[in-house]
Design an enzyme around this catalytic site. Structure first.
Site, mmCIF file in Angstrom:
data_model
loop_
_atom_site.group_PDB
_atom_site.id
_atom_site.type_symbol
_atom_site.label_atom_id
_atom_site.label_comp_id
_atom_site.label_asym_id
_atom_site.label_seq_id
_atom_site.Cartn_x
_atom_site.Cartn_y
_atom_site.Cartn_z
ATOM 1 C CG ASP A 145 -1.721 1.242 1.409
ATOM 2 O OD1 ASP A 145 -2.572 1.479 0.536
ATOM 3 O OD2 ASP A 145 -1.500 1.983 2.381
ATOM 4 C CD GLU A 181 -2.251 3.000 -3.261
ATOM 5 O OE1 GLU A 181 -3.202 3.770 -3.463
ATOM 6 O OE2 GLU A 181 -1.906 2.641 -2.125
#
Length: 451
Positions: A145, A181
């Site tokens: 993330d 990401e």
């Protein structure tokens, strides 16, 4: 996991695996499962990253889910959060202040100290966590993330260390994947460095989503503003070259450049999607793409949605579906959490501040906003059981299954040589585009799409 089934557990998820395998799904990625406060959470507020949250079941239940997926030929990936800890129940600042760098901040507070001279224990904590999921639970890969908030100026970068160590943990004969990401579009993290240290396997391609979304919905607010001027051209570039922003100035960054050149990377270095938890769940009412299209043009909504799905599934990037997208779920995906006391009230008030202008412009009252702390927001986000689908949803699911099967016949054989392709692209009309990928040895793929 909590919104995937009525029970919301690892064990209950096993009961839906045959449904996904029959659709042609080859991998499942779980949103974060590290122990979080309360009974429900998206997972990005986790505070104990080695512990699967008890709301979903036991560690043995999670192993059973991974094993059951493998028995059906489905890989399992896990979303992990290494850029911050959740605000509720996190006491690291009190007993391990060296975990944080007070001189640098991210949107979640003090940055985690990944690159000071004293950072080795901090780095090892997160590297060991990555290894833990691959070695002890059998996950086939991880999604990191918000890598743009992992502030690391050292060599090798933490991403490269994780890539190397999880490959070692997997051992010979087993492939593991590392997905990023990264709002910065740092293409160099997707290839080996000068010393040969491996990079990540692929990155979530927000640029593809944003260009497609503007083209489909006409929305131009927020991060869509950078794609509003010519979405058809920008979508064509995303399909052909991966990133749309490869060093061009971004209006969202006050004209500063965003991204690095990505056209040389293999097509499979990009995970493309038309929907995900962020872009759906960070809307006030959590509307999925189908709901937006039906509101805009009910007569054409299903046709446009199928065109979007076909564009996604027939491109040689890695296609990702958000749960329920395969049958155009009617369930919204709302932001939900279960923080106690003052923090819960702060979250509720923060959401109201964030969307106050939208609510006013829509002629609504603040009480019309879904409550992120409410049981009803979580319950509303649960997708339908297969047996409960209506005729429209069954038809959409059949279209999805047929398109995935066609992808396997037409596109997948072209990817066997590493998926490096010379691509050319152009806008072919106000809302149309043409893309061609040449894979060598006389093999090519062409896509023409008119939105």
């Amino acid at each position: 996991v909590g919104a995937f089934t009525e029970a919301g557990t690892f064990r209950a998820a096993i009961d839906r695996l045959d449904e996904l395998a029959g659709l042609g799904i080859t991998a499942i990625e779980l949103m974060p499962i590290g122990e979080f406060p309360g009974r429900r959470n998206w997972g990005y507020d986790g505070v104990l990253p080695f512990a699967p949250d008890a709301a979903y079941g036991t560690p043995a239940d999670l192993v059973a889910l991974v094993d059951a997926a493998h028995e059906r030929g489905i890989a399992m990936l896990l979303d992990v959060v290494y850029n911050h800890f959740g605000p509720d129940g996190n006491f690291l600042h009190a007993y391990a202040p060296g975990f944080f760098d007070a001189s640098r901040c991210t949107p979640w507070g003090q940055a985690i100290a990944f690159d000071p001279a004293s950072a080795r224990p901090v780095r090892e904590f997160f590297i060991d966590n990555a290894v833990h999921w691959v070695r002890d639970y059998g996950f086939d890969g991880l999604r990191l993330d918000a890598v743009h908030a992992i502030l690391d100026e050292s060599e090798p970068h933490l991403v490269r260390e994780i890539a190397r160590r999880i490959a070692q943990a997997a051992g010979p004969g087993r492939t593991v994947f590392l997905i990023l990401e990264n709002e910065d579009n740092t293409a160099r993290l997707l290839e080996p460095d000068a010393a040969g240290a491996p990079g990540a396997t692929a990155q979530w391609n927000d640029d593809f989503h944003n260009a497609l979304h503007v083209l489909l919905t006409g929305e131009r607010d927020g991060y869509y503003a950078d794609f509003a001027d010519d979405p058809a051209t920008r979508l064509a570039r995303a399909l052909a070259e991966g990133f749309v922003y490869q060093g061009e100035p971004s209006s969202l960054r006050d004209g500063r450049p965003r991204g690095e050149s990505s056209a040389h990377l293999p097509t499979t270095a990009f995970v493309n999607f038309a929907q995900n938890h962020d872009q759906v769940g960070n809307r006030v009412f959590g509307e999925r793409l189908g709901a937006l299209l039906r509101r805009r043009d009910p007569a054409r909504a299903d046709q446009v949605l199928r065109l979007a799905l076909a564009t996604l599934l027939f491109s040689p990037g890695v296609p990702m579906l958000f749960m329920g997208e395969e049958f155009d779920s009617d369930a919204p995906f709302l932001y939900f959490c279960d923080h106690g006391g003052e923090l819960g009230e702060q979250v509720r008030a923060g959401r109201r501040r964030e969307f106050a202008a939208f609510i006013a412009a829509a002629g609504l009252d603040m009480n019309d906003m879904p409550d992120p702390q409410g049981d009803e927001s979580f319950a509303a986000s649960r997708i339908e059981a297969l047996s409960a689908l209506d005729s429209r949803q069954r038809a959409m699911r059949a279209f999805c299954r047929e398109t995935i099967a066609a992808r396997r016949r037409i596109v997948v054989p072209l990817l066997a040589d590493g998926a490096r392709a010379c691509a050319e692209w152009r806008r072919a009309g106000e809302a149309a585009m043409s893309v061609r990928w040449d894979f060598g040895r006389g093999r090519s793929l062409a896509m023409l799409a008119n939105f």
